[in-house]
Structure formats: C-alpha cells, structure tokens
Motif scaffolding. Structure first.
Motif, PDB file in Angstrom:
ATOM      1  N   LYS A 186      59.802 -32.067 -14.599  1.00  0.00           N
ATOM      2  CA  LYS A 186      58.785 -31.691 -13.632  1.00  0.00           C
ATOM      3  C   LYS A 186      59.451 -31.365 -12.286  1.00  0.00           C
ATOM      4  O   LYS A 186      60.295 -32.138 -11.815  1.00  0.00           O
ATOM      5  CB  LYS A 186      57.774 -32.822 -13.451  1.00  0.00           C
ATOM      6  N   PRO A 187      59.095 -30.248 -11.689  1.00  0.00           N
ATOM      7  CA  PRO A 187      59.715 -29.908 -10.396  1.00  0.00           C
ATOM      8  C   PRO A 187      59.233 -30.827  -9.283  1.00  0.00           C
ATOM      9  O   PRO A 187      58.140 -31.407  -9.353  1.00  0.00           O
ATOM     10  CB  PRO A 187      59.245 -28.461 -10.169  1.00  0.00           C
ATOM     11  N   MET A 232      57.890 -24.953  -1.910  1.00  0.00           N
ATOM     12  CA  MET A 232      58.402 -24.526  -3.212  1.00  0.00           C
ATOM     13  C   MET A 232      58.526 -25.715  -4.144  1.00  0.00           C
ATOM     14  O   MET A 232      58.645 -26.873  -3.704  1.00  0.00           O
ATOM     15  CB  MET A 232      59.757 -23.826  -3.062  1.00  0.00           C
ATOM     16  N   ASP A 233      58.487 -25.429  -5.447  1.00  0.00           N
ATOM     17  CA  ASP A 233      58.702 -26.414  -6.504  1.00  0.00           C
ATOM     18  C   ASP A 233      60.129 -26.235  -7.013  1.00  0.00           C
ATOM     19  O   ASP A 233      60.488 -25.157  -7.491  1.00  0.00           O
ATOM     20  CB  ASP A 233      57.703 -26.213  -7.635  1.00  0.00           C
ATOM     21  N   TYR A 234      60.912 -27.301  -6.940  1.00  0.00           N
ATOM     22  CA  TYR A 234      62.347 -27.211  -7.238  1.00  0.00           C
ATOM     23  C   TYR A 234      62.760 -28.299  -8.214  1.00  0.00           C
ATOM     24  O   TYR A 234      62.309 -29.451  -8.120  1.00  0.00           O
ATOM     25  CB  TYR A 234      63.140 -27.338  -5.930  1.00  0.00           C
ATOM     26  N   ILE A 235      63.609 -27.921  -9.171  1.00  0.00           N
ATOM     27  CA  ILE A 235      64.170 -28.874 -10.138  1.00  0.00           C
ATOM     28  C   ILE A 235      65.641 -29.095  -9.770  1.00  0.00           C
ATOM     29  O   ILE A 235      66.484 -28.230 -10.038  1.00  0.00           O
ATOM     30  CB  ILE A 235      64.049 -28.348 -11.572  1.00  0.00           C
ATOM     31  N   PRO A 236      65.997 -30.211  -9.158  1.00  0.00           N
ATOM     32  CA  PRO A 236      67.392 -30.435  -8.741  1.00  0.00           C
ATOM     33  C   PRO A 236      68.382 -30.397  -9.896  1.00  0.00           C
ATOM     34  O   PRO A 236      69.492 -29.876  -9.752  1.00  0.00           O
ATOM     35  CB  PRO A 236      67.340 -31.821  -8.079  1.00  0.00           C
ATOM     36  N   ALA A 237      68.011 -30.949 -11.047  1.00  0.00           N
ATOM     37  CA  ALA A 237      68.952 -31.001 -12.171  1.00  0.00           C
ATOM     38  C   ALA A 237      69.308 -29.610 -12.677  1.00  0.00           C
ATOM     39  O   ALA A 237      70.425 -29.374 -13.153  1.00  0.00           O
ATOM     40  CB  ALA A 237      68.373 -31.839 -13.307  1.00  0.00           C
ATOM     41  N   VAL A 278      60.758 -23.176  -9.523  1.00  0.00           N
ATOM     42  CA  VAL A 278      59.777 -22.894 -10.567  1.00  0.00           C
ATOM     43  C   VAL A 278      58.624 -22.109  -9.955  1.00  0.00           C
ATOM     44  O   VAL A 278      58.021 -22.530  -8.961  1.00  0.00           O
ATOM     45  CB  VAL A 278      59.258 -24.190 -11.205  1.00  0.00           C
ATOM     46  N   THR A 279      58.335 -20.951 -10.516  1.00  0.00           N
ATOM     47  CA  THR A 279      57.221 -20.128 -10.067  1.00  0.00           C
ATOM     48  C   THR A 279      56.252 -19.920 -11.216  1.00  0.00           C
ATOM     49  O   THR A 279      56.658 -19.829 -12.378  1.00  0.00           O
ATOM     50  CB  THR A 279      57.709 -18.762  -9.554  1.00  0.00           C
TER      51      THR A 279
END
Length: 351
Positions: A75-76, A142-147, A152-153
C-alpha cells in the motif's frame, strides 16, 4: 501431450527459466505466474477476462508446507512535496518590446510525472535581465511506495472506463520556465527534470549554477560524476538548479531557478498545513509578495506606466529635443512679429 499443461511456448519458457545456469542465478524468476483465460459457456469463444496465479507443488515426503505467504500489493504512503519558487536568474530574453528592448514575461510551471495537474506561478512581466521574482508555493500530494521507489497513480484510461487503472512511475518532478504571450501561444524557454530519489544537489549561488549539475549533461561532456541526493532522506533542499533547452540535440543553458523543496509525510502535512501560491495557511515559510521592479507590468493594462517607464525612458531625449525645437520656433515667430514693420522691411530688403 495434455492441453491443460498450457501452450508449448509457455512450457518451453518455464523450462528455460527453471534450468538457468548457476552463474546467472535462479532469482530472476522466483515463482512462475500462470495466466489463464476465462470463458463463459453461454458465450463460447468470447474471452471474459484473465486469471493470474502460481501453483506450488510440494512432495508429500517432506511433510506439510509452511504457512501461506501474503502476496498482496504494497500500500502506498501519503507524501506531500512542497516547492517554493523564489526567483529565476539569467533567463533568456525571448521577446522584443515595442521600443526595441529584449525582454521576457517569465513564469514557472511544475508537476509530478504521472499526475495530470500542473501548477503555475504568476507572471513576472518585462524582465529585462532574465531575473524573475515570485515567492510562490507549489503543493503536490502523492502516493508513494518507498520499497519500490515509485509513485502510484490511478485514472480511467477512457471516459467510458468503469474502473481506474493503477500505474507506478518514478518520482520525477518537472519544472519549466515559459515566456507569457497574450495574443499567441506561450514560448517554452527551458526545463529541468529531477528524480526525487537521486536528484542533483543545488548550489547556493547563481554564478555557480550550470549544466554540470545535471548527470545527463556530465555524461555527454565526459566530466566527473555529479553529486546526487535523495529528497526522501534529506527532506529539504534549497538553492539554484539550471534549466535548459535543446538546440540541434545539444542542451543549452537557458536560465536558473532558485527553489526550496521540502518533502513531508501525510501526517506531517496534516499537522503543518500550507496553502498554494500565497494563500492561507501561508506558513512554513510565510511568503510575502515579491519585490518586483516598477517596470514589471502588463503594458496595455497600464497606459500611464507604459508612458513613464517605456516610452519616456526610451525616447526622452527625442521628446526634450522636440520641445526645445518647438519653443525655439515659437520664440522666433514672436520675435519677428514683435519688431517694427520698417525693421522687417529693412531686414528683408523690401522697398
């Protein structure tokens, strides 16, 4: 050969991937994902979708398998990129004013790749030396996934689409400098793109700002490596970055942007909210209206300033000379009419 084993090319690909030589490593494909088409008996021959899965087969001799693995997507996390556009320096002068001066009506545009919304500053009119003053804030949630180091858009591919398509793109911020035109399309002046995970470090003085800060330009010129930093680690950066435009495939320096970039988490953004531009809440930092020169205005909306700062400044000596000439002619006419008639006859030799 059984049909449920799948097409021959897929079985061959799976066999090759499962028998890679040790030096290549079998970690290239940890699990094989099977894709099967779904059909409905009421509509034979018409595909109703696809099912993706993998199947693990364990020999009974080694006992029951371990606990199931949670494979749901990550999940972002919520992030917010805050960018303050302070100034521009040495922007190319793209226009010629009505008085023949080189100038540009400068504004800055910025957005995150993959997110449709672009934000713009107001316009610094009539910049005669490439300097623009803004004190303007961009805010990009913004939605971001660090790993996975990706943004994510979600958006619909077409207006008739029922569901949104999710895409993952690198966290790239794009900033561009434009010249504003009222009666024709705006002119593009320069751009800079920065991956927030590995972005060029800014410089503190505009005189040191150059294309050597950008890794792509260093690779072309064969120079030494540039210093790259992660905004996710630094949290805040301030300084000058170059913008460029490509001429015949070669990047040319077309200006410099002084920015302050800050990256905060969703919870930090809620605790310390900020407004776009100079709107409320105007804090962290508080942005005052820029101190622009008196010559910065839209000429056809300010006739008095146009006469004062454009026409008079450019042609004042012509106006002064014309006034002196007119006064001299008037004085000469009054002198001729003021002297006695006989003097006029003698002056012009009239009998």
């Amino acid at each position: 050969m059984h049909s449920h084993l799948g097409p021959a090319n897929e079985r061959l690909a799976l066999h090759v991937l499962n028998h890679l030589p040790p030096e290549m490593g079998k970690s290239l494909v940890s699990e094989h994902v099977e894709t099967r088409r779904l059909y409905n008996p009421l509509q034979p021959g018409i595909e109703q979708g696809k099912l993706q899965m993998w199947v693990d087969i364990f020999p009974s001799a080694i006992g029951p398998p371990g606990p199931p693995v949670d494979i749901k997507s990550r999940k972002p996390k919520k992030f917010e990129l805050r960018v303050v556009i302070w100034n521009t320096k040495d922007v190319v002068l793209d226009e010629t004013s009505i008085t023949g001066e080189r100038m540009s009506d400068i504004y800055v545009k910025g957005w995150i790749r993959g997110l449709d919304e672009a934000q713009e500053t107001d316009v610094h009119y009539r910049s005669l030396d490439g300097e623009g003053n803004f004190n303007w804030r961009f805010v990009f949630p913004m939605d971001y996934i660090p790993a996975e180091q990706c943004v994510v858009t979600k958006k619909r591919e077409h207006f008739w689409s029922l569901d949104e398509t999710e895409r993952k793109v690198p966290p790239v911020a794009i900033f561009q400098v434009w010249d504003n035109d009222k009666f024709s399309p705006d002119d593009f002046l320069g751009t800079v793109e920065m991956n927030l995970e590995s972005m060029p470090h800014p410089v503190t003085r505009s005189a040191k700002c150059s294309l050597d800060q950008l890794p792509n330009n260093v690779q072309r010129s064969g120079g030494s490596d540039v210093k790259l930093v992660s905004l996710f680690e630094q949290k805040r950066l301030k300084g000058f970055w170059p913008v460029y435009n490509e001429v015949n495939g070669t990047p040319q320096l077309t200006g410099k942007i002084e920015m302050e970039m800050e990256l905060v988490t969703g919870s930090e953004a809620a605790e310390k909210p900020v407004g776009r531009a100079r709107d409320d809440p105007n804090q962290h930092p508080k942005l005052d209206p820029p101190d622009r020169p008196a010559t910065s205005f839209l000429w056809f909306t300010s006739p008095w300033k146009t006469c004062k700062f454009i026409v008079w400044r450019r042609f004042r000596w012509y106006f002064i000379g014309a006034i002196i000439l007119i006064l001299f002619i008037l004085f000469l006419i009054l002198f001729i009419y003021a002297i006695p008639g006989t003097a006029v006859k003698k002056l012009f030799g009239i009998q």
